[in-house]
Design an enzyme around this catalytic site. Structure first.
Site, PDB file in Angstrom:
ATOM      1  N   ASP A  12       0.811  -1.233   0.000  1.00 21.72           N
ATOM      2  CA  ASP A  12       0.000   0.000   0.000  1.00 21.72           C
ATOM      3  C   ASP A  12       0.834   1.268   0.000  1.00 21.72           C
ATOM      4  OD1 ASP A  12      -2.247  -1.649   0.144  1.00 21.72           O
ATOM      5  OD2 ASP A  12      -2.191  -1.672   2.329  1.00 21.72           O
ATOM      6  N   GLY A  39      -4.526  -4.255  -3.757  1.00 24.63           N
ATOM      7  CA  GLY A  39      -5.526  -3.224  -4.048  1.00 24.63           C
ATOM      8  C   GLY A  39      -4.755  -1.983  -4.441  1.00 24.63           C
ATOM      9  N   HIS A  40      -4.749  -1.652  -5.717  1.00 24.05           N
ATOM     10  CA  HIS A  40      -3.948  -0.535  -6.222  1.00 24.05           C
ATOM     11  C   HIS A  40      -4.878   0.593  -6.668  1.00 24.05           C
ATOM     12  CE1 HIS A  40      -0.372  -3.434  -7.170  1.00 24.05           C
ATOM     13  NE2 HIS A  40      -0.760  -3.454  -5.920  1.00 24.05           N
ATOM     14  N   GLN A 224       1.946  -6.071  -3.415  1.00 28.34           N
ATOM     15  CA  GLN A 224       2.401  -6.155  -2.018  1.00 28.34           C
ATOM     16  C   GLN A 224       3.681  -5.326  -1.833  1.00 28.34           C
ATOM     17  OE1 GLN A 224       1.409  -9.561  -3.474  1.00 28.34           O
ATOM     18  NE2 GLN A 224      -0.536  -8.702  -2.888  1.00 28.34           N
ATOM     19  N   THR A 239       3.112 -12.550   2.656  1.00 33.48           N
ATOM     20  CA  THR A 239       2.196 -13.168   1.713  1.00 33.48           C
ATOM     21  C   THR A 239       2.872 -14.436   1.167  1.00 33.48           C
ATOM     22  OG1 THR A 239       0.712 -12.767  -0.154  1.00 33.48           O
ATOM     23  CG2 THR A 239       2.945 -11.796  -0.296  1.00 33.48           C
ATOM     24  N   THR A 299      -7.440  -0.914   0.889  1.00 31.76           N
ATOM     25  CA  THR A 299      -8.141  -0.824  -0.397  1.00 31.76           C
ATOM     26  C   THR A 299      -8.906  -2.113  -0.676  1.00 31.76           C
ATOM     27  OG1 THR A 299      -6.260   0.498  -1.133  1.00 31.76           O
ATOM     28  CG2 THR A 299      -7.746  -0.255  -2.843  1.00 31.76           C
ATOM     29  N   THR A 301      -9.604  -4.733   1.890  1.00 32.82           N
ATOM     30  CA  THR A 301     -10.435  -5.241   2.989  1.00 32.82           C
ATOM     31  C   THR A 301     -11.067  -4.141   3.838  1.00 32.82           C
ATOM     32  OG1 THR A 301      -8.480  -5.346   4.384  1.00 32.82           O
ATOM     33  CG2 THR A 301      -9.057  -7.360   3.214  1.00 32.82           C
ATOM     34  N   ARG A 303      -9.759  -2.661   6.225  1.00 32.70           N
ATOM     35  CA  ARG A 303      -9.247  -2.687   7.605  1.00 32.70           C
ATOM     36  C   ARG A 303      -8.413  -1.437   7.880  1.00 32.70           C
ATOM     37  NH1 ARG A 303      -5.981  -8.265   7.724  1.00 32.70           N
ATOM     38  NH2 ARG A 303      -5.582  -7.614   5.581  1.00 32.70           N
ATOM     39  N   ASP A 333       2.435  14.795   1.962  1.00 33.51           N
ATOM     40  CA  ASP A 333       1.401  15.730   2.451  1.00 33.51           C
ATOM     41  C   ASP A 333       0.775  15.270   3.771  1.00 33.51           C
ATOM     42  OD1 ASP A 333       0.492  13.708   0.453  1.00 33.51           O
ATOM     43  OD2 ASP A 333      -1.500  14.325   1.143  1.00 33.51           O
ATOM     44  N   GLY A 415      -0.374  14.264  -2.729  1.00 28.74           N
ATOM     45  CA  GLY A 415      -1.825  14.076  -2.723  1.00 28.74           C
ATOM     46  C   GLY A 415      -2.151  12.856  -3.558  1.00 28.74           C
TER      47      GLY A 415
HETATM   48  P1  GDP Z   1      -0.756   0.356  -3.546  1.00 33.82           P
HETATM   49  O1  GDP Z   1      -1.324  -0.912  -3.053  1.00 33.82           O
HETATM   50  O2  GDP Z   1       0.714   0.466  -3.320  1.00 33.82           O
HETATM   51  O3  GDP Z   1      -1.119   0.666  -4.973  1.00 33.82           O
HETATM   52  O4  GDP Z   1      -1.404   1.514  -2.649  1.00 33.82           O
HETATM   53  P2  GDP Z   1      -2.973   1.657  -2.234  1.00 33.82           P
HETATM   54  O5  GDP Z   1      -3.720   2.135  -3.409  1.00 33.82           O
HETATM   55  O6  GDP Z   1      -3.449   0.419  -1.572  1.00 33.82           O
HETATM   56  O7  GDP Z   1      -2.885   2.744  -1.089  1.00 33.82           O
HETATM   57  C1  GDP Z   1      -2.330   3.992  -1.312  1.00 33.82           C
HETATM   58  C2  GDP Z   1      -3.392   5.047  -0.955  1.00 33.82           C
HETATM   59  O8  GDP Z   1      -2.766   6.307  -0.872  1.00 33.82           O
HETATM   60  C3  GDP Z   1      -4.464   5.205  -2.002  1.00 33.82           C
HETATM   61  O9  GDP Z   1      -5.665   5.550  -1.375  1.00 33.82           O
HETATM   62  C4  GDP Z   1      -3.945   6.354  -2.860  1.00 33.82           C
HETATM   63  O10 GDP Z   1      -4.988   7.064  -3.531  1.00 33.82           O
HETATM   64  C5  GDP Z   1      -3.301   7.210  -1.823  1.00 33.82           C
HETATM   65  N1  GDP Z   1      -2.158   8.018  -2.271  1.00 33.82           N
HETATM   66  C6  GDP Z   1      -1.164   7.679  -3.130  1.00 33.82           C
HETATM   67  N2  GDP Z   1      -0.222   8.635  -3.157  1.00 33.82           N
HETATM   68  C7  GDP Z   1      -0.618   9.594  -2.287  1.00 33.82           C
HETATM   69  C8  GDP Z   1      -0.029  10.835  -1.857  1.00 33.82           C
HETATM   70  O11 GDP Z   1       1.038  11.238  -2.275  1.00 33.82           O
HETATM   71  N3  GDP Z   1      -0.741  11.548  -0.918  1.00 33.82           N
HETATM   72  C9  GDP Z   1      -1.948  11.120  -0.428  1.00 33.82           C
HETATM   73  N4  GDP Z   1      -2.553  11.877   0.481  1.00 33.82           N
HETATM   74  N5  GDP Z   1      -2.515   9.972  -0.829  1.00 33.82           N
HETATM   75  C10 GDP Z   1      -1.848   9.217  -1.736  1.00 33.82           C
HETATM   76  P1  IMO Z   2      -0.884  -4.156  -2.265  1.00 27.65           P
HETATM   77  O1  IMO Z   2      -0.456  -4.711  -3.603  1.00 27.65           O
HETATM   78  C1  IMO Z   2      -0.907  -4.581   2.086  1.00 27.65           C
HETATM   79  C2  IMO Z   2      -0.868  -8.641   3.701  1.00 27.65           C
HETATM   80  C3  IMO Z   2      -2.120  -9.035   4.449  1.00 27.65           C
HETATM   81  C4  IMO Z   2      -1.534  -9.975   5.480  1.00 27.65           C
HETATM   82  C5  IMO Z   2      -0.452 -10.704   4.678  1.00 27.65           C
HETATM   83  C6  IMO Z   2      -0.894 -12.044   4.112  1.00 27.65           C
HETATM   84  O2  IMO Z   2      -2.180  -3.443  -2.278  1.00 27.65           O
HETATM   85  O3  IMO Z   2       0.232  -3.385  -1.642  1.00 27.65           O
HETATM   86  P2  IMO Z   2      -2.492 -12.731   2.095  1.00 27.65           P
HETATM   87  O4  IMO Z   2      -3.933 -12.416   1.839  1.00 27.65           O
HETATM   88  O5  IMO Z   2      -1.571 -12.262   1.023  1.00 27.65           O
HETATM   89  O6  IMO Z   2      -2.273 -14.167   2.436  1.00 27.65           O
HETATM   90  O7  IMO Z   2      -2.141 -11.902   3.446  1.00 27.65           O
HETATM   91  O8  IMO Z   2      -0.111  -9.832   3.608  1.00 27.65           O
HETATM   92  N1  IMO Z   2      -1.091  -8.140   2.313  1.00 27.65           N
HETATM   93  C7  IMO Z   2      -1.053  -6.859   1.982  1.00 27.65           C
HETATM   94  N2  IMO Z   2      -0.902  -5.752   2.748  1.00 27.65           N
HETATM   95  N3  IMO Z   2      -1.018  -4.470   0.743  1.00 27.65           N
HETATM   96  C8  IMO Z   2      -1.151  -5.552  -0.040  1.00 27.65           C
HETATM   97  O9  IMO Z   2      -1.151  -5.488  -1.380  1.00 27.65           O
HETATM   98  C9  IMO Z   2      -1.212  -6.823   0.580  1.00 27.65           C
HETATM   99  N4  IMO Z   2      -1.355  -8.088   0.130  1.00 27.65           N
HETATM  100  C10 IMO Z   2      -1.269  -8.878   1.201  1.00 27.65           C
HETATM  101  O10 IMO Z   2      -2.731  -7.930   5.054  1.00 27.65           O
HETATM  102  O11 IMO Z   2      -0.886  -9.255   6.493  1.00 27.65           O
HETATM  103 MG    MG Z   3      -2.857  -1.582  -1.786  1.00 27.31          MG
END
Ligand code: GDP
Ligand code: IMO
Ligand code: MG
Length: 425
Positions: A12, A39-40, A224, A239, A299, A301, A303, A333, A415
């Site tokens: 994330d 979840g991207h 991940q 994972t 994104t 679950t 949580r 930010d 942002g």
């Molecule tokens: P990923 O799994 O690495 O693709 O990241 P996620 O999408 O799960 O979580 C990143 C969250 O941060 C998302 O809600 C994005 O919209 C948000 N985000 C990404 N870059 C920034 C940033 O520079 N500032 C803020 N405030 N939010 C951001």
């Molecule tokens: P993105 O690509 C954050 C974490 C789970 C748990 C562990 C094992 O969005 O960054 P799993 O379901 O893979 O067996 O869970 O890994 N986990 C993540 N945490 N971002 C992810 O993906 C994750 N994918 C798995 O929360 O701790």
């Molecule tokens: Mg994510």
């Protein structure tokens, strides 16, 4: 130029946003690992997209998208995503390619994930319950695995599913006292998946090599984060795949030498979902501030994410094992308004200072963060478009982390929007 984008923390980090930006200059975007546990998020203007299996390049109409061999594909999730984008006017016909060797996540995998986690109580890993561990276990075990290519021969797949469901029923009944599943539902679901996904299934390894030979550029999208890597992360709180960039070659059949640049994504602080050690965690007001300001809720679950200070020891480790050339630091930010910022530059373990991250959790559990305290800033930075427009304290924060980690920070997020990203020349 072929670029890999990889998470440097526990997931994330903002990979979706970085991939979306870099996809503009790439012909093909490839997901090479993980499954629908990912979840991207991509935010363009007022539109928000949360992708689990489709590469984040999908949003750009001209981009070819590949789901490579090491991705475990949940067909129901994937079809939902394809339809969801179509409803928003984004079509994938003719530009989405799924590896015939990718393993398939079916309902019994999700059930097993849930039953096991429930039975573990306090010892649970805190998985996403997306069936990831059980599907990878079936892949390694071989005898009860289903791959995308199995959808080509439905009569044969029906026989195989009969054997698998019988085996799983015995297992679930013995271990968890679970009610038996009927094979008919699984078979019927697979018939529908096969019909919908067959046009996309191909030999993606051949396709990627042809793409490289034709001089086109590929963007590899990690899922991940490196600290969730099965071999190099904080096992067992990881994972079930190699989610660092070390998973790229086996994940899609392209050798590491063919990747020109590795970009690691990190947040300006640290988050983690699920259980496991987290030395710089702030289970207090600071953590709460970051969680609320950064909207730190999963994104996939929903949580709440655990939040803490930037851990330069952990990030430097991910940079080293991942051959990372450049860091993209998101969420700068989110730190606005905190008076002082702590950066963990070393760990103290058994009275000794260590700067090499101990991935083994027995040692990590003993690690006490050694912090360096830097001044914070009050100014709103969400409209900044150049490094020079950032307040001096924010610039110093970036520069100091560059020094400790030993890698340039070339992108800075201010942002969630695509446009809220500073690219340093
Ligand atoms: P990923 O799994 O690495 O693709 O990241 P996620 O999408 O799960 O979580 C990143 C969250 O941060 C998302 O809600 C994005 O919209 C948000 N985000 C990404 N870059 C920034 C940033 O520079 N500032 C803020 N405030 N939010 C951001
Ligand atoms: P993105 O690509 C954050 C974490 C789970 C748990 C562990 C094992 O969005 O960054 P799993 O379901 O893979 O067996 O869970 O890994 N986990 C993540 N945490 N971002 C992810 O993906 C994750 N994918 C798995 O929360 O701790
Ligand atoms: Mg994510």
């Amino acid at each position: 130029m072929n670029i890999c984008v990889v998470g440097l923390q526990w997931g994330d980090e903002g990979k979706g946003k970085v991939v979306d930006i870099l996809a503009e200059g790439s012909d093909v975007v490839v997901r090479y690992g993980g499954g629908s546990n990912a979840g991207h998020t991509v935010v363009i203007g007022d539109s928000r997209f949360a992708l689990h299996l489709l590469p984040s390049g999908s949003i750009r109409e001209g981009t070819v998208c590949v789901i490579a061999n090491a991705v475990v594909v949940d067909p129901a999730v994937l079809i939902g995503e394809i339809d969801g984008l179509a409803d928003r006017g984004i079509r994938l016909d003719g530009r989405l390619f799924i590896s015939e060797n990718a393993h398939v996540v079916l309902d019994y995998h999700k059930r097993e994930d849930q039953l096991r986690e429930e039975s573990l109580g306090k010892q649970k890993i805190g998985t996403t319950i997306r069936g990831i561990g059980p599907c990878f276990a079936d892949k390694v075990g071989r005898s009860y695995a289903v791959r995308m290519s199995d959808f080509r021969d439905l009569p044969e797949l029906e026989k195989k599913l009969g054997r698998i469901v019988e085996y799983k029923n015995k297992l679930f009944a013995a271990l968890y006292g679970a009610e038996p599943m009927t094979v008919d539902t699984v078979v019927e679901n697979c018939r529908q998946y096969a019909e919908r996904l067959a046009p996309f299934v191909t030999d993606t390894t051949e396709m990627l090599h042809t793409t490289i030979e034709d001089g086109k550029s590929i963007l590899f999208e990690g899922a991940q984060g490196s600290l969730l890597d099965l071999d190099h992360g904080t096992f067992p709180y990881v994972t079930s795949s190699n989610s660092s960039s070390l998973g790229l070659p086996s994940g899609c059949g392209v050798p590491a030498q063919m990747v020109d640049k590795y970009i690691g994504v990190a947040k300006a602080y640290t988050t983690r979902v699920g259980a496991g050690p987290f030395p710089t965690e702030q289970d207090n007001e600071t953590g709460q501030y970051i969680r609320e300001k950064g909207h730190e809720f999963g994104t996939t679950t929903g949580r709440p994410r655990r939040c803490g200070w930037f851990d330069a020891v952990a990030v430097a480790y991910s940079v080293r094992i991942g051959a990372v050339d450049s860091v993209a630091m998101m969420h700068l930010d989110t730190l606005t308004g905190l008076k002082e910022l702590n950066v963990c530059r070393a760990y103290e373990i058994d009275g000794q200072e260590k700067t090499f991250f101990p991935a083994n959790i027995d040692r990590l559990a003993k690690a006490r963060p050694v912090y360096e305290t830097l001044p914070g800033w009050e100014e709103d930075i969400s409209e900044a478009t150049t490094f020079g427009e950032l307040p001096p304290a924010a610039q110093d924060y970036i520069r100091r982390i560059e020094q400790i980690v030993g890698t340039p920070i070339e992108m800075i997020g201010v942002g969630p929007k695509r446009s809220q990203t500073i690219v340093r020349p």
